[in-house]
Design an enzyme around this catalytic site. Structure first.
Site, short mmCIF file in Angstrom:
data_model
loop_
_atom_site.label_atom_id
_atom_site.label_comp_id
_atom_site.label_asym_id
_atom_site.label_seq_id
_atom_site.Cartn_x
_atom_site.Cartn_y
_atom_site.Cartn_z
N TYR A 11 0.83 -1.21 0.00
CA TYR A 11 0.00 0.00 0.00
C TYR A 11 0.86 1.25 0.00
O TYR A 11 0.54 2.25 -0.64
CB TYR A 11 -0.90 -0.04 1.24
CG TYR A 11 -1.76 1.18 1.47
CD1 TYR A 11 -2.60 1.68 0.47
CD2 TYR A 11 -1.77 1.82 2.71
CE1 TYR A 11 -3.41 2.79 0.70
CE2 TYR A 11 -2.58 2.93 2.95
CZ TYR A 11 -3.39 3.42 1.94
OH TYR A 11 -4.18 4.52 2.17
N ASP A 31 9.84 -7.72 -3.73
CA ASP A 31 8.67 -8.21 -3.00
C ASP A 31 8.53 -9.71 -3.25
O ASP A 31 9.06 -10.24 -4.24
CB ASP A 31 7.40 -7.48 -3.45
CG ASP A 31 6.36 -7.38 -2.34
OD1 ASP A 31 6.19 -6.29 -1.79
OD2 ASP A 31 5.74 -8.41 -2.00
N ASN A 32 7.82 -10.38 -2.36
CA ASN A 32 7.54 -11.80 -2.57
C ASN A 32 6.03 -12.08 -2.58
O ASN A 32 5.61 -13.23 -2.52
CB ASN A 32 8.21 -12.65 -1.48
CG ASN A 32 7.60 -12.42 -0.10
OD1 ASN A 32 6.98 -11.39 0.14
ND2 ASN A 32 7.79 -13.36 0.81
N ASP A 74 12.00 -13.49 -1.43
CA ASP A 74 11.73 -13.26 -0.02
C ASP A 74 12.98 -12.65 0.63
O ASP A 74 14.07 -13.23 0.56
CB ASP A 74 11.38 -14.59 0.66
CG ASP A 74 10.88 -14.42 2.09
OD1 ASP A 74 11.11 -13.36 2.69
OD2 ASP A 74 10.25 -15.37 2.59
N THR A 144 6.16 2.48 13.62
CA THR A 144 4.76 2.80 13.86
C THR A 144 4.60 3.52 15.19
O THR A 144 5.28 3.21 16.16
CB THR A 144 3.88 1.52 13.87
OG1 THR A 144 2.59 1.83 14.41
CG2 THR A 144 4.50 0.42 14.71
N SER A 179 -0.12 -5.14 20.17
CA SER A 179 -0.26 -6.37 19.38
C SER A 179 1.13 -6.93 19.13
O SER A 179 2.14 -6.26 19.36
CB SER A 179 -0.95 -6.08 18.04
OG SER A 179 -0.04 -5.42 17.15
N TYR A 181 2.35 -7.56 16.20
CA TYR A 181 2.91 -6.77 15.11
C TYR A 181 3.63 -5.54 15.65
O TYR A 181 4.78 -5.28 15.28
CB TYR A 181 1.79 -6.33 14.16
CG TYR A 181 2.15 -5.10 13.35
CD1 TYR A 181 3.08 -5.18 12.32
CD2 TYR A 181 1.60 -3.86 13.65
CE1 TYR A 181 3.44 -4.04 11.60
CE2 TYR A 181 1.94 -2.73 12.92
CZ TYR A 181 2.87 -2.82 11.91
OH TYR A 181 3.23 -1.70 11.20
N HIS A 182 2.98 -4.78 16.52
CA HIS A 182 3.61 -3.59 17.08
C HIS A 182 4.85 -3.95 17.89
O HIS A 182 5.83 -3.21 17.90
CB HIS A 182 2.61 -2.83 17.96
CG HIS A 182 1.50 -2.20 17.18
ND1 HIS A 182 0.22 -2.72 17.18
CD2 HIS A 182 1.47 -1.12 16.36
CE1 HIS A 182 -0.55 -1.97 16.42
NE2 HIS A 182 0.18 -0.99 15.90
N LYS A 185 7.82 -4.34 15.71
CA LYS A 185 8.37 -3.05 15.29
C LYS A 185 9.24 -2.45 16.40
O LYS A 185 10.24 -1.78 16.12
CB LYS A 185 7.23 -2.09 14.93
CG LYS A 185 6.30 -2.59 13.85
CD LYS A 185 7.00 -2.80 12.52
CE LYS A 185 6.91 -1.58 11.65
NZ LYS A 185 7.41 -1.81 10.28
N ASN A 240 -9.91 4.08 5.95
CA ASN A 240 -10.26 3.38 4.71
C ASN A 240 -11.44 2.43 4.91
O ASN A 240 -12.29 2.27 4.03
CB ASN A 240 -9.05 2.63 4.17
CG ASN A 240 -7.96 3.56 3.66
OD1 ASN A 240 -8.18 4.76 3.53
ND2 ASN A 240 -6.78 3.02 3.38
N THR A 253 -18.32 0.94 11.87
CA THR A 253 -18.10 0.08 13.03
C THR A 253 -17.07 0.70 13.98
O THR A 253 -15.87 0.58 13.78
CB THR A 253 -17.62 -1.31 12.58
OG1 THR A 253 -16.51 -1.15 11.67
CG2 THR A 253 -18.73 -2.06 11.88
N TYR A 255 -15.18 0.61 17.37
CA TYR A 255 -14.84 -0.40 18.36
C TYR A 255 -14.97 0.17 19.77
O TYR A 255 -14.29 1.14 20.13
CB TYR A 255 -13.41 -0.89 18.16
CG TYR A 255 -13.15 -1.68 16.88
CD1 TYR A 255 -14.18 -2.02 16.02
CD2 TYR A 255 -11.86 -2.10 16.55
CE1 TYR A 255 -13.95 -2.74 14.86
CE2 TYR A 255 -11.61 -2.83 15.40
CZ TYR A 255 -12.67 -3.15 14.55
OH TYR A 255 -12.43 -3.87 13.40
N ARG A 326 -10.31 -5.84 20.06
CA ARG A 326 -8.91 -5.65 20.45
C ARG A 326 -8.79 -5.47 21.95
O ARG A 326 -9.73 -5.04 22.61
CB ARG A 326 -8.33 -4.44 19.73
CG ARG A 326 -8.47 -4.52 18.22
CD ARG A 326 -7.80 -3.36 17.53
NE ARG A 326 -7.90 -3.50 16.07
CZ ARG A 326 -7.14 -2.87 15.21
NH1 ARG A 326 -6.23 -2.02 15.62
NH2 ARG A 326 -7.29 -3.07 13.91
#
Length: 382
Positions: A11, A31-32, A74, A144, A179, A181-182, A185, A240, A253, A255, A326
């Site tokens: 993105y 990219d893979n 990769d 992030t 999370s 993911y965070h 990072k 988005n 929605t 949360y 979450r």
């Protein structure tokens, strides 16, 4: 410059590649297609059908008379990445090559393991490839704002001065991701800071807030150059998601209480921030950390903005609070600093009503492609 963009199908990665190539830089992307594979497996396809990178670069070259080189592999494969960096010797490496979804990282063991291994191994491989082949290259890593969490103190820009028992020192600002993911990072930042101190690598770490937007200066010429615009609960950012929900007639929605506050920025500003960082690299052995956002909003404030803009063009937008999937504070203090990029000259594209209406009207063109089955949250990490 010779610029290597890792994660060039993403993105952010694809618009960044077009921007730099159109400016006359020599751009090589890698990219893979892992994001495409994950989104297909989880029925999280983007709103637009994006051609693959080979097709995209051909379209781009025809329109702009500029080339973008593509390598498909990769980045966890150190041998291939090291060989590419050895031969290309980039002056700038932009690191987007990570699994970018917090919900995906919380789906289960396999998804968590992939996120952990992919994100840390790729960062580690980049560092060592640079040390081996081009130690003066500038690494820009997309971090992030989620690394900081929501502490009950002001969030400084990367660093904090501490005074303890009569002594003082400067440290990375404390981080506490919500999370896995965070958390990866955060580990990225620690890993890079270690090698900056040890081997004098040059790094800019951009603490980016959630991004929204569709069109950039290049993609407006042909819809086939659009970024992979996700609107589902796994890969879609909140703005988005709300845009697509508004167009499809689904209530927005929100949360939980909707008082979760974050720093947001337009897709165009992400590209501008990367360019400003590229023009202002740190000295060897220095790590520049910049908080990358332009405005702060609660989820309720964003929902109200989208509702107002949508109703203005006849969409009859409604808002609905749902149980929060979450594990996060729903009401909290949030005051992050963001002066670095302003000082470098960032001129923000703010989330005005006009901007929101433009995005809504563009999404309306693709209304028939909206899959209502992926609008509600499907991942719960409580």
């Amino acid at each position: 410059m010779k610029i290597l963009i890792l994660g060039g199908d993403g993105y952010l990665g694809w618009p960044t590649a077009m921007h730099f190539a159109n400016k006359g830089h020599k751009v090589n992307i890698v990219d893979n297609y892992s994001r495409r594979k994950i989104s297909k497996k989880n029925d999280s396809k983007p709103l637009f059908n994006n051609p693959n990178l080979i097709q995209r670069t051909k379209i781009f070259k025809k329109l702009f008379k500029k080339s973008i080189k593509v390598d498909l592999f990769d980045c966890q494969n150190f041998t291939k990445l090291n060989k590419l960096i050895k031969n290309f010797k980039p002056e700038l490496i932009i690191h987007y090559a990570e699994q970018p979804s917090a919900p995906y990282s919380m789906m289960g063991f396999d998804e968590a393991k992939f996120t952990l291994n992919n994100n840390l191994n790729v960062t580690f491989n980049i560092i060592w490839s640079v040390i081996n082949n081009c130690p003066n290259s500038h690494i820009i890593k997309l971090g992030t704002m989620g690394e900081y969490g929501t502490p009950n103190i002001d969030i400084e820009e990367g660093w904090i001065n501490l005074f303890h028992k009569g002594r003082k020192d400067k440290f990375l600002f404390p981080r506490q991701g919500s999370s896995l993911y965070h958390t990866t990072k955060i580990l990225d930042t620690d890993l890079l800071w270690f090698y900056v101190r040890l081997y004098k690598v040059r790094v800019t770490d951009l603490m980016q807030g959630p991004v929204y937007g569709i069109l950039t200066n290049e993609s407006f010429k042909d819809d086939r150059l659009l970024p992979n615009f996700h609107y589902d609960d796994i890969f879609g950012t909140v703005v988005n998601r709300f845009l697509v929900q508004a167009v499809s007639g689904h209530p927005l929605t929100v949360y939980g209480k909707g008082e979760q506050k974050r720093g947001y920025l337009n897709l165009k500003d992400t590209i501008n921030c990367i360019e400003l960082a590229s023009k202002n690299p740190p000295q060897p052995g220095k790590m520049s950390i910049l908080n990358q956002f332009t405005e702060t909003f609660t989820v309720n404030e964003i929902a109200s903005k989208v509702k107002k803009a949508g109703n203005k063009i006849g969409l009859n937008v409604k808002i609905k609070s749902i149980n929060n999937p979450r594990k996060e504070k729903e009401k909290h203090y949030y005051n992050p600093k963001y002066t670095g990029l302003k000082k470098l000259g960032l001129k923000p594209n703010y989330m005005s009503e006009e901007v929101i209406i433009t995005m809504l009207n563009f999404v309306k063109k693709y209304k028939k492609k909206i899959n209502s089955n992926i609008i509600k949250p499907r991942v719960n990490w409580k």
